[in-house]
Design an enzyme around this catalytic site. Structure first.
Site, PDB file in Angstrom:
ATOM      1  N   GLY A  50      67.432 103.026 -35.012  1.00  0.00           N
ATOM      2  CA  GLY A  50      67.180 102.098 -33.897  1.00  0.00           C
ATOM      3  C   GLY A  50      66.948 102.843 -32.594  1.00  0.00           C
ATOM      4  N   SER A  52      64.309 103.485 -31.004  1.00  0.00           N
ATOM      5  CA  SER A  52      63.240 102.999 -30.121  1.00  0.00           C
ATOM      6  C   SER A  52      63.700 101.835 -29.240  1.00  0.00           C
ATOM      7  CB  SER A  52      62.043 102.546 -30.970  1.00  0.00           C
ATOM      8  OG  SER A  52      62.466 101.585 -31.927  1.00  0.00           O
ATOM      9  N   GLY A  53      64.951 101.418 -29.389  1.00  0.00           N
ATOM     10  CA  GLY A  53      65.414 100.237 -28.652  1.00  0.00           C
ATOM     11  C   GLY A  53      66.036 100.573 -27.304  1.00  0.00           C
ATOM     12  N   LEU A  54      66.708  99.576 -26.747  1.00  0.00           N
ATOM     13  CA  LEU A  54      67.319  99.685 -25.407  1.00  0.00           C
ATOM     14  C   LEU A  54      68.317 100.840 -25.320  1.00  0.00           C
ATOM     15  CD1 LEU A  54      68.117  98.485 -22.596  1.00  0.00           C
ATOM     16  CD2 LEU A  54      69.686  96.973 -23.842  1.00  0.00           C
ATOM     17  N   TYR A 178      76.242  87.359 -36.546  1.00  0.00           N
ATOM     18  CA  TYR A 178      76.215  88.718 -35.978  1.00  0.00           C
ATOM     19  C   TYR A 178      77.623  89.306 -35.933  1.00  0.00           C
ATOM     20  CZ  TYR A 178      75.436  92.160 -32.154  1.00  0.00           C
ATOM     21  OH  TYR A 178      75.372  93.284 -31.355  1.00  0.00           O
ATOM     22  N   THR A 206      79.717  96.586 -23.965  1.00  0.00           N
ATOM     23  CA  THR A 206      79.612  95.204 -23.479  1.00  0.00           C
ATOM     24  C   THR A 206      78.121  94.851 -23.419  1.00  0.00           C
ATOM     25  OG1 THR A 206      79.580  96.085 -21.254  1.00  0.00           O
ATOM     26  CG2 THR A 206      81.721  95.362 -22.103  1.00  0.00           C
ATOM     27  N   HIS A 221      68.636  89.040 -24.142  1.00  0.00           N
ATOM     28  CA  HIS A 221      69.906  88.849 -23.447  1.00  0.00           C
ATOM     29  C   HIS A 221      69.654  88.316 -22.041  1.00  0.00           C
ATOM     30  CE1 HIS A 221      71.664  91.311 -26.695  1.00  0.00           C
ATOM     31  NE2 HIS A 221      72.749  90.618 -26.414  1.00  0.00           N
ATOM     32  N   ARG A 251      80.721  88.153 -17.319  1.00  0.00           N
ATOM     33  CA  ARG A 251      80.297  89.234 -18.210  1.00  0.00           C
ATOM     34  C   ARG A 251      80.510  90.587 -17.543  1.00  0.00           C
ATOM     35  NH1 ARG A 251      80.236  85.486 -21.080  1.00  0.00           N
ATOM     36  NH2 ARG A 251      78.634  84.710 -22.498  1.00  0.00           N
TER      37      ARG A 251
HETATM   38  P1  NAP Z   1      67.100  96.718 -29.590  1.00  0.00           P
HETATM   39  O1  NAP Z   1      66.605  97.159 -28.255  1.00  0.00           O
HETATM   40  O2  NAP Z   1      66.747  95.354 -30.070  1.00  0.00           O
HETATM   41  O3  NAP Z   1      66.606  97.785 -30.658  1.00  0.00           O
HETATM   42  C1  NAP Z   1      66.862  97.576 -32.022  1.00  0.00           C
HETATM   43  C2  NAP Z   1      66.461  98.810 -32.765  1.00  0.00           C
HETATM   44  O4  NAP Z   1      66.732  98.611 -34.159  1.00  0.00           O
HETATM   45  C3  NAP Z   1      64.977  99.125 -32.643  1.00  0.00           C
HETATM   46  O5  NAP Z   1      64.821 100.534 -32.634  1.00  0.00           O
HETATM   47  C4  NAP Z   1      64.412  98.529 -33.920  1.00  0.00           C
HETATM   48  O6  NAP Z   1      63.215  99.163 -34.339  1.00  0.00           O
HETATM   49  C5  NAP Z   1      65.544  98.837 -34.886  1.00  0.00           C
HETATM   50  N1  NAP Z   1      65.565  97.972 -36.061  1.00  0.00           N
HETATM   51  C6  NAP Z   1      65.800  96.643 -36.082  1.00  0.00           C
HETATM   52  N2  NAP Z   1      65.727  96.179 -37.350  1.00  0.00           N
HETATM   53  C7  NAP Z   1      65.440  97.261 -38.127  1.00  0.00           C
HETATM   54  C8  NAP Z   1      65.223  97.429 -39.527  1.00  0.00           C
HETATM   55  N3  NAP Z   1      65.321  96.399 -40.384  1.00  0.00           N
HETATM   56  N4  NAP Z   1      64.926  98.664 -39.986  1.00  0.00           N
HETATM   57  C9  NAP Z   1      64.826  99.704 -39.122  1.00  0.00           C
HETATM   58  N5  NAP Z   1      65.041  99.621 -37.803  1.00  0.00           N
HETATM   59  C10 NAP Z   1      65.331  98.400 -37.314  1.00  0.00           C
HETATM   60  O7  NAP Z   1      68.675  96.846 -29.671  1.00  0.00           O
HETATM   61  P2  NAP Z   1      69.685  97.553 -28.665  1.00  0.00           P
HETATM   62  O8  NAP Z   1      69.975  96.556 -27.596  1.00  0.00           O
HETATM   63  O9  NAP Z   1      69.223  98.923 -28.347  1.00  0.00           O
HETATM   64  O10 NAP Z   1      70.985  97.610 -29.581  1.00  0.00           O
HETATM   65  C11 NAP Z   1      71.454  98.824 -30.135  1.00  0.00           C
HETATM   66  C12 NAP Z   1      72.837  98.560 -30.727  1.00  0.00           C
HETATM   67  O11 NAP Z   1      73.706  98.130 -29.684  1.00  0.00           O
HETATM   68  C13 NAP Z   1      72.844  97.467 -31.784  1.00  0.00           C
HETATM   69  O12 NAP Z   1      73.653  97.875 -32.842  1.00  0.00           O
HETATM   70  C14 NAP Z   1      73.440  96.277 -31.067  1.00  0.00           C
HETATM   71  O13 NAP Z   1      74.092  95.413 -31.952  1.00  0.00           O
HETATM   72  C15 NAP Z   1      74.389  96.949 -30.108  1.00  0.00           C
HETATM   73  N6  NAP Z   1      74.707  96.168 -28.889  1.00  0.00           N
HETATM   74  C16 NAP Z   1      73.698  95.691 -28.088  1.00  0.00           C
HETATM   75  C17 NAP Z   1      74.040  94.988 -26.934  1.00  0.00           C
HETATM   76  C18 NAP Z   1      72.989  94.484 -25.963  1.00  0.00           C
HETATM   77  O14 NAP Z   1      73.362  93.849 -24.965  1.00  0.00           O
HETATM   78  N7  NAP Z   1      71.722  94.764 -26.180  1.00  0.00           N
HETATM   79  C19 NAP Z   1      75.388  94.764 -26.611  1.00  0.00           C
HETATM   80  C20 NAP Z   1      76.374  95.281 -27.451  1.00  0.00           C
HETATM   81  C21 NAP Z   1      76.008  95.986 -28.587  1.00  0.00           C
HETATM   82  P3  NAP Z   1      61.773  98.684 -33.712  1.00  0.00           P
HETATM   83  O15 NAP Z   1      61.753  99.140 -32.269  1.00  0.00           O
HETATM   84  O16 NAP Z   1      60.770  99.400 -34.532  1.00  0.00           O
HETATM   85  O17 NAP Z   1      61.756  97.197 -33.858  1.00  0.00           O
HETATM   86  P1  GDP Z   2      76.183  87.001 -24.540  1.00  0.00           P
HETATM   87  O1  GDP Z   2      76.634  87.801 -23.364  1.00  0.00           O
HETATM   88  O2  GDP Z   2      76.385  87.698 -25.833  1.00  0.00           O
HETATM   89  O3  GDP Z   2      76.773  85.618 -24.540  1.00  0.00           O
HETATM   90  O4  GDP Z   2      74.610  86.802 -24.494  1.00  0.00           O
HETATM   91  P2  GDP Z   2      73.546  86.730 -23.324  1.00  0.00           P
HETATM   92  O5  GDP Z   2      73.257  88.071 -22.801  1.00  0.00           O
HETATM   93  O6  GDP Z   2      72.411  85.979 -23.939  1.00  0.00           O
HETATM   94  O7  GDP Z   2      74.210  85.904 -22.137  1.00  0.00           O
HETATM   95  C1  GDP Z   2      74.446  84.542 -22.299  1.00  0.00           C
HETATM   96  C2  GDP Z   2      74.980  83.926 -21.014  1.00  0.00           C
HETATM   97  O8  GDP Z   2      73.981  84.018 -19.982  1.00  0.00           O
HETATM   98  C3  GDP Z   2      75.276  82.452 -21.196  1.00  0.00           C
HETATM   99  O9  GDP Z   2      76.316  82.061 -20.348  1.00  0.00           O
HETATM  100  C4  GDP Z   2      73.952  81.813 -20.775  1.00  0.00           C
HETATM  101  O10 GDP Z   2      74.113  80.461 -20.384  1.00  0.00           O
HETATM  102  C5  GDP Z   2      73.592  82.691 -19.592  1.00  0.00           C
HETATM  103  N1  GDP Z   2      72.144  82.707 -19.279  1.00  0.00           N
HETATM  104  C6  GDP Z   2      71.577  82.239 -18.111  1.00  0.00           C
HETATM  105  N2  GDP Z   2      70.258  82.358 -18.149  1.00  0.00           N
HETATM  106  C7  GDP Z   2      69.945  82.984 -19.323  1.00  0.00           C
HETATM  107  C8  GDP Z   2      68.729  83.410 -19.896  1.00  0.00           C
HETATM  108  O11 GDP Z   2      67.650  83.279 -19.358  1.00  0.00           O
HETATM  109  N3  GDP Z   2      68.814  84.021 -21.130  1.00  0.00           N
HETATM  110  C9  GDP Z   2      69.998  84.202 -21.763  1.00  0.00           C
HETATM  111  N4  GDP Z   2      70.025  84.827 -22.949  1.00  0.00           N
HETATM  112  N5  GDP Z   2      71.175  83.788 -21.253  1.00  0.00           N
HETATM  113  C10 GDP Z   2      71.156  83.178 -20.040  1.00  0.00           C
END
Ligand code: NAP
Ligand code: GDP
Length: 357
Positions: A50, A52-54, A178, A206, A221, A251
């Site tokens: 993963g 390539s993601g965030l 999830y 977080t 998000h 949050r």
């Molecule tokens: P993201 O930006 O959506 O990136 C997801 C990554 O996973 C991408 O590189 C994607 O590849 C890859 N991927 C998804 N499905 C796949 C599959 N079936 N096979 C191979 N690769 C796959 O996610 P992120 O936000 O960076 O999240 C990274 C980690 O942090 C995750 O485990 C997530 O649960 C955790 N996390 C995220 C948040 C948040 O707020 N974003 C908060 C807490 C924890 P492609 O780019 O090719 O699609």
């Molecule tokens: P969470 O932190 O895992 O609950 O996920 P989110 O990052 O999607 O945040 C959700 C919270 O943000 C909730 O309280 C939503 O009501 C609020 N929210 C307000 N505007 C937005 C929006 O445009 N997108 C999302 N995803 N959430 C929003």
């Protein structure tokens, strides 16, 4: 796949010559287990699923500030193979022979995506995690760091949440698929450790945001979703900037470049199998309304703002303690929230055409 350091095919071939074939008994049958050297050309191989993601973008940014010539980093995307497919994952391990694996790949989404696709969030994540962990064990990975989230903790709980409380009650119903899939990583980390002696651990961030995020309004998000909506309102493509829900939930947000720096620290220095929460302090928790106002400022938006209270608020709060992090890494400095939001807004405006949205 992106390989920032030069990829030396010849050294991989040389390492292959050193490959030892061991035989192990597993579930009553004899299987071939391939053991690779811990380093290739004197470098440890760090493979990021993963990548390539965030969070992968955050790690790349942190690596630019804190490179280590003894590490060769491999950032994977889904183009390198579908991690839900066991054979594809085996091939990835056989190809890269990682010393360390940072496992980020997951089906990820905001509140509204989680509410809509509970089955896919469960199935995809369970399959990905099972394969990544199984083959990490088979290929003798020295340390596997998987990624949990503070949104997998019990809905009904005392605050602040700490690392010991993951399984103390059901998660919020909005993200059951999830949350339970992620919780099983923690269970399996202990199982692999007790049965096979594997060093599998996890980080618990977080809510993350920053350059490289998924700015989808429907599936992303809150911060990237709000940035996208705010930019459309600023451009006059919508009449107003709409915040979903009441704006009252709380949050803790972490900037992906800060998280990237902390992931490097965990990879290089954290040796425990138990999870570690990677979060700003409890005092840095903000309301969704305040987060939206930081976006308004970051986008320099001056038009009307409205709350759509017909939309769900999700879990009210998930306040997490970063006491363990502070104890082990007391000097870490987080980027101020307003500054990180402004940088991300800037990045999104500059990269609007190519950003995920
Ligand atoms: P993201 O930006 O959506 O990136 C997801 C990554 O996973 C991408 O590189 C994607 O590849 C890859 N991927 C998804 N499905 C796949 C599959 N079936 N096979 C191979 N690769 C796959 O996610 P992120 O936000 O960076 O999240 C990274 C980690 O942090 C995750 O485990 C997530 O649960 C955790 N996390 C995220 C948040 C948040 O707020 N974003 C908060 C807490 C924890 P492609 O780019 O090719 O699609
Ligand atoms: P969470 O932190 O895992 O609950 O996920 P989110 O990052 O999607 O945040 C959700 C919270 O943000 C909730 O309280 C939503 O009501 C609020 N929210 C307000 N505007 C937005 C929006 O445009 N997108 C999302 N995803 N959430 C929003």
């Amino acid at each position: 796949m992106k390989v920032p350091a030069p990829c030396v095919a010849a050294s991989v071939a040389a390492a292959g010559a050193l490959l030892l074939k061991l035989y192990s008994r597993e579930r009553g049958r004899v299987s071939v287990v391939e053991r690779f050297p811990a380093t290739v050309d004197g470098k440890v191989v760090v493979m990021v699923t993963g990548g390539s993601g965030l969070v992968g973008c955050g790690i790349e940014a942190a690596l630019r500030k804190s490179p280590n010539a003894n590490e060769r980093w491999v950032f994977l995307s889904s183009k390198d193979g579908d991690l839900r497919d066991s054979e594809a994952v085996r091939k990835i391990y056989a190809k890269h022979r990682p010393t360390y694996v940072i496992h980020l790949a997951a089906r990820v989404g905001g509140l509204y995506a989680n509410m809509t696709y509970k089955v896919q969030f469960w199935r995809d994540n369970v399959a990905i995690n099972d394969n990544v962990m199984h083959w990490a064990k088979e290929y003798h990975v020295k340390k596997l760091i998987s990624c949990l989230s503070t949104c997998i903790f019990p809905d009904k709980t005392s605050y602040p949440i700490d690392e010991t409380m993951i399984h103390n009650g059901p998660p919020h119903s909005s993200n059951e698929g999830y949350a339970y899939a992620k919780r099983m990583i923690d269970v399996l980390n202990r199982a692999y450790n007790s049965q096979y002696g594997c060093k599998f651990t996890s980080i618990v961030p977080t809510n993350i945001f920053g350059p490289g995020d998924n700015f989808s309004i429907t599936d992303g998000h809150v911060l990237p979703g709000l940035m996208h909506k705010c930019l459309l309102a600023q451009k006059g493509e919508t009449d107003e900037f709409t915040i979903w829900g009441s704006g009252t939930p709380l949050r803790q947000f972490i900037y992906n470049e800060d998280l990237g720096a902390l992931v490097l620290w965990v990879m290089r220095e954290y040796e425990d199998c138990e999870p570690i929460i990677l979060s700003v302090g409890e005092e840095d928790e903000v309301s969704i309304k305040d987060a939206a106002m930081a976006v308004v400022k970051g986008m320099e938006y001056t038009g009307p703002v409205r709350f759509d209270t017909s939309k769900s608020d999700g879990q009210f709060k998930k306040t997490a303690s970063n006491a363990k992090l502070r104890r082990l890494h007391p000097d870490f400095q987080f980027t101020p929230f307003a500054q990180a939001v402004a940088s991300t807004c800037e990045w999104f405006k500059e990269n609007y055409e190519t950003a995920r949205k």
